[in-house]
Scaffold this motif. Structure first.
Motif, short mmCIF file in Angstrom:
data_model
loop_
_atom_site.label_atom_id
_atom_site.label_comp_id
_atom_site.label_asym_id
_atom_site.label_seq_id
_atom_site.Cartn_x
_atom_site.Cartn_y
_atom_site.Cartn_z
N TRP A 50 0.88 -1.16 -0.05
CA TRP A 50 0.21 -0.13 -0.04
C TRP A 50 0.65 1.24 -0.04
N VAL A 98 -1.69 9.31 5.50
CA VAL A 98 -1.70 7.63 5.72
C VAL A 98 -0.44 6.96 5.65
N ARG A 128 -11.86 -6.37 9.79
CA ARG A 128 -11.67 -4.90 9.97
C ARG A 128 -10.13 -4.73 9.73
N ALA A 131 -9.97 -4.84 5.96
CA ALA A 131 -10.38 -3.41 5.30
C ALA A 131 -9.53 -2.50 5.34
N ARG A 132 -9.04 -2.29 6.72
CA ARG A 132 -8.40 -1.01 7.23
C ARG A 132 -7.12 -1.29 8.10
N ALA A 135 -5.89 0.29 11.38
CA ALA A 135 -6.71 0.28 12.56
C ALA A 135 -5.95 0.21 13.72
N GLN A 142 -13.66 2.11 18.41
CA GLN A 142 -13.59 3.32 17.38
C GLN A 142 -14.95 4.09 17.20
#
Length: 155
Positions: A50, A98, A128, A131-132, A135, A142
């Motif tokens: 990423w 990010v 989770r 997806a992220r 996190a 959250q």
């Protein structure tokens, strides 16, 4: 029968070493021990890929900005181009933020804190994290944090 790569991966606690032996089609499963070396290697690879993609996009944007300065003679075309570049630069700024979160997640992998909620200490669900992967809290923590933040803002 397990391959020697799989055996090596399971015997090392180092996610960087494990990542080099991780099959590309591997996906973490709830049937496994949570945040075992394979899962850590998977998320480490996902985070690094990423980050590399973001850096490639930023480099492309920079090269385009250098190569194509705004020279539209029509004021409306120029305004449209400036708006487009403004949006592009804001996007790159968000991605810069990010990257710092990705770096923090990679540090948590190295220290053994990755995958656990910074508030409750509970495991963050694999769904989770998938997806992220940056996190730092369970979904419940959250949501509670966002509710508290909204209440504070409203006061």
């Amino acid at each position: 029968m397990e391959s020697s790569a799989t055996i090596d991966m399971e015997n090392t606690g180092n996610p960087a070493v494990a990542a080099s032996h991780l099959p590309h089609d591997y996906r973490p499963s709830s049937d496994e021990e949570f945040m075992n070396p394979r899962q850590l290697a998977y998320f480490r690879r996902k985070l690094i890929e990423w980050k590399e993609a973001i850096l490639r996009e930023a480099s492309t944007t920079l090269e385009t900005l250098k190569a194509e300065p705004l020279r539209e003679p029509d004021i409306n075309d120029r305004a449209s181009s400036e708006t487009d570049w403004g949006i592009e630069l804001r996007t790159r700024d968000r991605q810069r933020k990010v990257i710092s979160k990705i770096d923090a997640a990679l540090r948590r992998i190295e220290t053994g804190d990755y995958g656990y909620c910074e508030v409750s200490g509970e495991p963050i669900s694999l769904q989770r994290l998938e997806a992220r992967p940056i996190a730092t809290m369970t979904l419940e923590a959250q949501e509670r944090h966002e509710r508290d933040e909204k209440i504070t803002r409203d006061e």
